[in-house]
Every structure is written in structure tokens, then in C-alpha cells.
Design a protein around this motif. Structure first.
Motif, PDB file in Angstrom:
ATOM      1  N   ILE A  70       1.057  -0.667   0.159  1.00 36.52           N
ATOM      2  CA  ILE A  70       0.003  -0.090  -0.326  1.00 36.52           C
ATOM      3  C   ILE A  70       1.326   0.675  -0.080  1.00 36.52           C
ATOM      4  O   ILE A  70       1.863   0.957   0.490  1.00 36.52           O
ATOM      5  N   ASP A  71       0.601   2.505  -0.421  1.00 35.60           N
ATOM      6  CA  ASP A  71       0.828   3.714  -0.484  1.00 35.60           C
ATOM      7  C   ASP A  71       0.255   4.045   0.544  1.00 35.60           C
ATOM      8  O   ASP A  71      -0.951   4.393   0.618  1.00 35.60           O
ATOM      9  N   VAL A  72       0.874   5.248   1.493  1.00 37.20           N
ATOM     10  CA  VAL A  72       0.266   6.011   2.255  1.00 37.20           C
ATOM     11  C   VAL A  72       0.729   7.262   2.874  1.00 37.20           C
ATOM     12  O   VAL A  72       1.504   7.611   2.252  1.00 37.20           O
ATOM     13  N   VAL A  73      -0.475   8.370   2.351  1.00 33.47           N
ATOM     14  CA  VAL A  73      -0.356   9.588   2.911  1.00 33.47           C
ATOM     15  C   VAL A  73      -0.852   9.922   3.844  1.00 33.47           C
ATOM     16  O   VAL A  73      -1.960   9.960   4.254  1.00 33.47           O
ATOM     17  N   VAL A  74       0.236  10.741   4.572  1.00 35.10           N
ATOM     18  CA  VAL A  74      -0.103  11.141   5.754  1.00 35.10           C
ATOM     19  C   VAL A  74      -0.762  13.087   5.507  1.00 35.10           C
ATOM     20  O   VAL A  74       0.343  13.653   4.783  1.00 35.10           O
ATOM     21  N   ARG A  75      -1.927  13.236   6.486  1.00 36.49           N
ATOM     22  CA  ARG A  75      -2.460  15.234   6.413  1.00 36.49           C
ATOM     23  C   ARG A  75      -2.559  14.967   7.624  1.00 36.49           C
ATOM     24  O   ARG A  75      -3.033  14.245   8.488  1.00 36.49           O
ATOM     25  N   THR A  76      -2.942  15.854   7.727  1.00 35.87           N
ATOM     26  CA  THR A  76      -3.451  16.601   9.150  1.00 35.87           C
ATOM     27  C   THR A  76      -4.822  17.529   8.471  1.00 35.87           C
ATOM     28  O   THR A  76      -5.045  18.287   7.535  1.00 35.87           O
ATOM     29  N   ALA A  77      -5.729  17.631   9.612  1.00 33.88           N
ATOM     30  CA  ALA A  77      -6.886  17.822   9.302  1.00 33.88           C
ATOM     31  C   ALA A  77      -7.692  18.730  10.918  1.00 33.88           C
ATOM     32  O   ALA A  77      -7.675  17.994  11.799  1.00 33.88           O
ATOM     33  N   GLU A 117     -12.735  22.693   8.204  1.00 35.14           N
ATOM     34  CA  GLU A 117     -11.556  23.635   8.216  1.00 35.14           C
ATOM     35  C   GLU A 117     -11.482  24.477   9.689  1.00 35.14           C
ATOM     36  O   GLU A 117     -11.026  25.419  10.024  1.00 35.14           O
ATOM     37  N   ASP A 118     -13.250  25.098   9.358  1.00 34.06           N
ATOM     38  CA  ASP A 118     -13.334  25.734  10.818  1.00 34.06           C
ATOM     39  C   ASP A 118     -13.222  25.799  12.082  1.00 34.06           C
ATOM     40  O   ASP A 118     -14.709  26.023  12.983  1.00 34.06           O
ATOM     41  N   ALA A 119     -13.421  24.684  12.841  1.00 36.09           N
ATOM     42  CA  ALA A 119     -13.753  24.138  14.105  1.00 36.09           C
ATOM     43  C   ALA A 119     -12.962  25.165  14.686  1.00 36.09           C
ATOM     44  O   ALA A 119     -11.659  25.157  14.692  1.00 36.09           O
ATOM     45  N   PRO A 120     -13.165  25.293  16.108  1.00 37.42           N
ATOM     46  CA  PRO A 120     -12.461  26.256  16.431  1.00 37.42           C
ATOM     47  C   PRO A 120     -11.316  25.087  17.810  1.00 37.42           C
ATOM     48  O   PRO A 120     -11.586  24.190  17.690  1.00 37.42           O
ATOM     49  N   TYR A 121     -10.106  26.066  18.314  1.00 35.54           N
ATOM     50  CA  TYR A 121      -9.607  25.543  19.187  1.00 35.54           C
ATOM     51  C   TYR A 121      -8.267  24.519  18.157  1.00 35.54           C
ATOM     52  O   TYR A 121      -8.007  23.242  18.107  1.00 35.54           O
ATOM     53  N   SER A 122      -8.088  24.646  16.940  1.00 35.49           N
ATOM     54  CA  SER A 122      -7.578  23.827  16.178  1.00 35.49           C
ATOM     55  C   SER A 122      -6.112  24.052  15.950  1.00 35.49           C
ATOM     56  O   SER A 122      -5.099  25.419  16.073  1.00 35.49           O
ATOM     57  N   ALA A 123      -5.440  22.726  15.943  1.00 37.38           N
ATOM     58  CA  ALA A 123      -4.116  22.969  16.035  1.00 37.38           C
ATOM     59  C   ALA A 123      -3.468  22.377  14.476  1.00 37.38           C
ATOM     60  O   ALA A 123      -2.173  22.753  14.597  1.00 37.38           O
ATOM     61  N   ALA A 124      -4.063  22.676  13.382  1.00 40.74           N
ATOM     62  CA  ALA A 124      -3.654  21.857  11.980  1.00 40.74           C
ATOM     63  C   ALA A 124      -2.769  22.956  11.691  1.00 40.74           C
ATOM     64  O   ALA A 124      -1.518  21.994  11.031  1.00 40.74           O
ATOM     65  N   ASP A 125      -2.468  23.593  11.935  1.00 43.17           N
ATOM     66  CA  ASP A 125      -1.047  24.431  11.298  1.00 43.17           C
ATOM     67  C   ASP A 125      -0.048  24.276  12.236  1.00 43.17           C
ATOM     68  O   ASP A 125       1.131  24.606  11.557  1.00 43.17           O
ATOM     69  N   TRP A 126      -0.064  23.806  13.657  1.00 43.35           N
ATOM     70  CA  TRP A 126       0.899  23.782  14.281  1.00 43.35           C
ATOM     71  C   TRP A 126       1.127  21.909  14.171  1.00 43.35           C
ATOM     72  O   TRP A 126       2.568  22.497  14.299  1.00 43.35           O
ATOM     73  N   ILE A 127       1.596  21.565  13.323  1.00 39.46           N
ATOM     74  CA  ILE A 127       2.249  20.087  12.752  1.00 39.46           C
ATOM     75  C   ILE A 127       2.451  20.151  11.501  1.00 39.46           C
ATOM     76  O   ILE A 127       2.474  20.476  10.717  1.00 39.46           O
ATOM     77  N   GLU A 128       3.862  18.964  11.802  1.00 39.74           N
ATOM     78  CA  GLU A 128       4.499  18.872  10.544  1.00 39.74           C
ATOM     79  C   GLU A 128       4.769  17.372  10.635  1.00 39.74           C
ATOM     80  O   GLU A 128       5.221  16.783  11.768  1.00 39.74           O
ATOM     81  N   VAL A 129       4.580  16.746   9.937  1.00 39.33           N
ATOM     82  CA  VAL A 129       4.956  15.122   9.434  1.00 39.33           C
ATOM     83  C   VAL A 129       5.859  14.422   8.710  1.00 39.33           C
ATOM     84  O   VAL A 129       6.082  15.402   7.924  1.00 39.33           O
ATOM     85  N   SER A 130       6.569  13.334   9.159  1.00 41.64           N
ATOM     86  CA  SER A 130       7.177  13.323   8.785  1.00 41.64           C
ATOM     87  C   SER A 130       7.235  11.562   8.295  1.00 41.64           C
ATOM     88  O   SER A 130       7.988  10.958   9.713  1.00 41.64           O
ATOM     89  N   PRO A 131       7.329  10.834   7.817  1.00 43.04           N
ATOM     90  CA  PRO A 131       7.841  11.333   6.228  1.00 43.04           C
ATOM     91  C   PRO A 131       6.136  11.227   5.152  1.00 43.04           C
ATOM     92  O   PRO A 131       4.800  11.122   6.710  1.00 43.04           O
ATOM     93  N   ALA A 132       5.362  12.198   4.969  1.00 45.11           N
ATOM     94  CA  ALA A 132       4.245  13.211   4.456  1.00 45.11           C
ATOM     95  C   ALA A 132       3.714  11.646   3.656  1.00 45.11           C
ATOM     96  O   ALA A 132       2.020  11.282   3.118  1.00 45.11           O
ATOM     97  N   ALA A 133       4.721  11.233   2.778  1.00 49.97           N
ATOM     98  CA  ALA A 133       3.985   9.731   2.329  1.00 49.97           C
ATOM     99  C   ALA A 133       5.309   8.824   2.282  1.00 49.97           C
ATOM    100  O   ALA A 133       6.489   9.232   2.080  1.00 49.97           O
ATOM    101  N   PHE A 134       4.643   7.866   1.873  1.00 46.95           N
ATOM    102  CA  PHE A 134       5.581   6.769   2.029  1.00 46.95           C
ATOM    103  C   PHE A 134       4.929   4.656   1.400  1.00 46.95           C
ATOM    104  O   PHE A 134       3.375   5.349   1.136  1.00 46.95           O
TER     105      PHE A 134
END
Length: 288
Positions: A29-36, A50-67
């Protein structure tokens, strides 16, 4: 997927977090990682918003983003948290989505299916924390013929962090001297949650006083309700049986009385014929 969620306190914001992703299938399988961003409805279902309150979606960095994952293999995914300089105090949340995109169509197949697993991360930034909760009215049928009986309650999270009600900390209804727990659930910061339970084995009859309560920094919030359990259908059945028995007894009594009267008439009639024969014989003897 392990763990199924992460809770990160202020002291661990600068520490990398990890997930272990494993392919237990028989195909690669191929896996893609993202935040929401996400929120939760009153029924507990997670909603990507996308408009959920108290979101930390912009605080996160994942690695690897695909594998790519071969069968029976695993891969570690690293998550680093970088909050803004002056975030709002309290807890913020983000969903990390591990998605397997649909594969190429083969033959005449027209349907391709993508799969995704979401794992929430709850991030608390430095500052004061409030764990206040408020309980809405305790819902019960009020009257029941018997079990099972359903109870419901609304939990309002007025604090700044999520609240878990799992295991020994589960929310429960105290009724008839027993503790009946609700299923495990979580209430997000600033959210409300409707939860229900089923009391499977209530007593046959009772006037039961039910109570649910939660504790918080402002004290204990509690609600109560009264439930009357009376097996009216069984009472009606019993009454019907008693009426039927009474009717049968009366019928048997009447038949017995009729039988006795019949026997008495037979004896009386037999006695009258004997007296008439004796009188005729006396008359004959007199004439002689």
C-alpha cells in the motif's frame, strides 16, 4: 496504527511524537499523511471541519508525508509540534489522517475505494487549565413496565481541555443502590455530548430515584430523576387469570347445585310413588 491518539502536555511540546503504521494486509500500500481540523457532534461523531475552533492543524509537521508499505511491514511517522508564539490558553486539537489512496482501476472495475485512519492529538499549551463541566437534565422514561430501561444525559464541557470518561472514571447513574455506567466517551473542549445507557436488569417493581453527577473545580454538578417500574401487563394478566378462575369456580358451583337439585327431585319423586301404592293396598284390604 499505534497509538490511537496522543495527549501532549505543555512540558512535551518540544518533544517529537511518533506513530507506528503497520500494513497487516497481503498487498503493498501507499500511505499519504496529512492533518485536518476537526470537531465532534453531540453524538460523538468526528467531523472534519476547516473552521473548527481550537484547531492545531497549522502547528503540526509530519514526516514522512508519504511512503510505501510492503505486506507485514511497518513505518514510523514523526510528528513535531510548533505552536504560535502567543496561543490561546488551554487545549487545541488536530487530526492526523493516514490515507491509502485508491489504486488504479483494473479490468471493468469502475469503483475505487480510498481508506483512511484518523488519530487525534490533544495539545495543551502553557497556562491555566479549566476542567469545568455542567450536566444537563437526566432523561428517563418516568414510567416503565419493566426492563430494560434507557437513561440519557447531556454533558457540557465548559472548561479549556477535553474530558475523558473511561473505565473507573466513567460517568454513571446511581439507581436502586447500584452504579450503572455509561459507555466510554470523550467531550471536547467547548463541546456538548449526549450519552445514553441501558439498564438491563432493573427490579420487577420499584419507585427508583436515579442520580448522575460529575465533579469539577466549581463543585459537583448533578441531576436526578424518578422512575416508576410497575409490570402493569403482568398485573393485567394475573387479573385475567383470577377472573377466569372465578368464572370457572362459579360455573362448577352452579353445575354442582343443579346436580344436587336433580338428585333431590329424583328422590322426592321416588318417595311419592311409594306412598300412593301403600294407600291403594290399604283400600283393597278394607273392601275385603
Amino acid at each position: 496504527m499505534s497509538p490511537t491518539r496522543l495527549i501532549v502536555g505543555p512540558e512535551h511540546l518540544d518533544r517529537a511524537q511518533t506513530f507506528q503504521v503497520t500494513n497487516k494486509g497481503r498487498l503493498p500500500i501507499d500511505v499519504v499523511v496529512r492533518t485536518a481540523s476537526f470537531s465532534a457532534g453531540q453524538d460523538g461523531k468526528v467531523v472534519l471541519d476547516e473552521d473548527a475552533p481550537y484547531s492545531a492543524a497549522d502547528w503540526i509537521e509530519v514526516s514522512p508525508a508519504a511512503f510505501h508499505l510492503a505486506p507485514d511491514s511497518g513505518r514510523q511517522v514523526t510528528v513535531r509540534i510548533d505552536p504560535p508564539r502567543d496561543p490561546d490558553s488551554g487545549e487545541h486539537q488536530v487530526e492526523v489522517l493516514f490515507t491509502v489512496p485508491p489504486g488504479a482501476k483494473t479490468g471493468g472495475d469502475n469503483i475505487r475505494i480510498s481508506r483512511a485512519i484518523g488519530t487525534p492529538i490533544y495539545i495543551t499549551v502553557p497556562g491555566p487549565v479549566d476542567t469545568s463541566l455542567q450536566i444537563g437534565g437526566l432523561r428517563s422514561p418516568g414510567f416503565a413496565l419493566g426492563g430494560p430501561v434507557d437513561f440519557g444525559v447531556t454533558v457540557d464541557n465548559q472548561g479549556t481541555v477535553h474530558r475523558d470518561f473511561f473505565g473507573r472514571d466513567a460517568l454513571s447513574v446511581e439507581v436502586d443502590g447500584r452504579r450503572v455506567p455509561f459507555p466510554d466517551f470523550t467531550v471536547l473542549r467547548g463541546a456538548s455530548r449526549d450519552v445514553t445507557l441501558r439498564w438491563a436488569d432493573p427490579p420487577l417493581m420499584c419507585v427508583c430515584h436515579a442520580r448522575v453527577s460529575v465533579s469539577g473545580p466549581g463543585g459537583t454538578s448533578s441531576r436526578s430523576a424518578t422512575l416508576v417500574i410497575f409490570p402493569l401487563h403482568l398485573f393485567a394478566l394475573l387479573l385475567g387469570v383470577l377472573l377466569a378462575l372465578s368464572f370457572l369456580l362459579r360455573l362448577a358451583r352452579r353445575r354442582y347445585q343443579a346436580h344436587v337439585l336433580g338428585v333431590a327431585r329424583s328422590l322426592r319423586d321416588s318417595g311419592g310413588d311409594g306412598l300412593r301404592r301403600d294407600d291403594e293396598m290399604d283400600d283393597e284390604m278394607g273392601r275385603v
